[in-house]
Design an enzyme around this catalytic site. Structure first.
Site, short mmCIF file in Angstrom:
data_model
loop_
_atom_site.label_atom_id
_atom_site.label_comp_id
_atom_site.label_asym_id
_atom_site.label_seq_id
_atom_site.Cartn_x
_atom_site.Cartn_y
_atom_site.Cartn_z
N ASP A 16 1.39 -1.39 -0.25
CA ASP A 16 0.22 0.46 0.68
C ASP A 16 0.94 1.32 -0.04
O ASP A 16 2.24 1.29 0.68
CB ASP A 16 -0.50 0.01 1.32
CG ASP A 16 -1.44 1.16 1.29
OD1 ASP A 16 -2.15 1.57 0.49
OD2 ASP A 16 -1.55 1.96 2.78
N ASP A 18 -0.54 4.73 1.15
CA ASP A 18 -0.62 6.15 1.65
C ASP A 18 -0.75 5.34 3.05
O ASP A 18 -1.48 4.27 3.66
CB ASP A 18 -2.30 6.97 1.84
CG ASP A 18 -1.75 7.84 0.49
OD1 ASP A 18 -1.02 8.62 1.15
OD2 ASP A 18 -2.69 7.21 -0.87
N ASP A 170 -1.21 0.03 6.82
CA ASP A 170 -2.07 0.59 7.42
C ASP A 170 -3.39 1.26 8.11
O ASP A 170 -4.01 0.77 8.87
CB ASP A 170 -1.41 2.49 7.32
CG ASP A 170 -2.21 3.12 6.39
OD1 ASP A 170 -3.23 3.94 6.99
OD2 ASP A 170 -2.66 2.50 5.36
#
Length: 223
Positions: A16, A18, A170
């Site tokens: 990922d 961001d 996240d």
């Protein structure tokens, strides 16, 4: 006493962007809280949904009666705002060393992000990070995280079985997507801990990458 590292073996990593490689929280908070205020929502409630998803998926959850076309148009406007605003975008600690190790040993990896090409290239550049050659962006999927489509496409692009992939994420939506794809998930940062990743780290300084046998890799994770 020094902690004993957790070691995960894999044939590919799916990353990922961001919150995982790039800290863009300042921009995301500015733009989505502004959107929340304009639509009469509590900002904290919107942020609890927005992280990790494509914008139109967030809007669909918060405004279920609104036409899809309106959500898509609104999402395009927000993407343009985010792409023009790089103030405060920085690399997650350890991301530079982490990506350099993957590139140095030519280890299979792909970016799997809810951002589109323009936003992802802009944020990676603003953070001073190399843009992975293999990537799955918003343009390449029909369903946003937590749907596993993006991660499954990333594995297919790399020619690796999903079970042999490790995801770095996240957000709750991203962690759910990785687990639904049948992959192990390393949760990065404080948001990740509450969403049940396979293992959780504060940032990427806690991960050391080593080339393994037969083109695979080993992740040495210190918590």
């Amino acid at each position: 006493m020094t902690a004993t590292p957790t070691v995960l073996s894999a044939r590919a990593l799916l990353l990922d962007m961001d919150g995982t490689l790039v800290n863009s929280d300042a921009v995301v908070e500015r733009i989505w809280r502004r959107w929340a205020a304009a639509h009469g929502f509590d900002g904290d409630a919107v942020m609890a949904v927005a992280h990790g998803r494509q914008g139109h998926a967030t809007m669909a959850e918060l405004l279920p009666e609104r036409p899809v076309e309106e959500n898509l148009a609104d999402n395009a406007r927000l993407l343009a705002e985010e792409t023009s605003d790089m103030d405060g975008v920085v690399a997650v600690p350890g991301a530079d060393v982490f990506l350099a190790a993957l590139l140095a040993d030519r280890l299979p990896h792909a970016l799997v992000t809810s951002a589109d090409v323009a936003l992802s290239t802009g944020r990676m550049a603003a953070a001073g990070l190399p843009y992975p050659a293999v990537r799955v962006t918003a343009e390449n999927v029909g369903a946003s995280k937590p749907d596993p489509e993006g991660f499954l496409k990333g594995a297919a692009e790399l020619g690796v079985d999903p079970a042999d992939c490790v995801v770095f994420e996240d957000s709750g939506a991203g962690i759910a997507a990785g687990l639904a794809a049948g992959m192990r998930v390393v949760g990065v940062g404080p948001r990740a801990a509450q969403h049940g990743p396979t293992v959780q780290v504060p940032d990427l300084t806690a991960v050391r990458i080593e080339a393994g046998a037969d083109g695979g890799l080993l992740l040495h994770i210190t918590r």
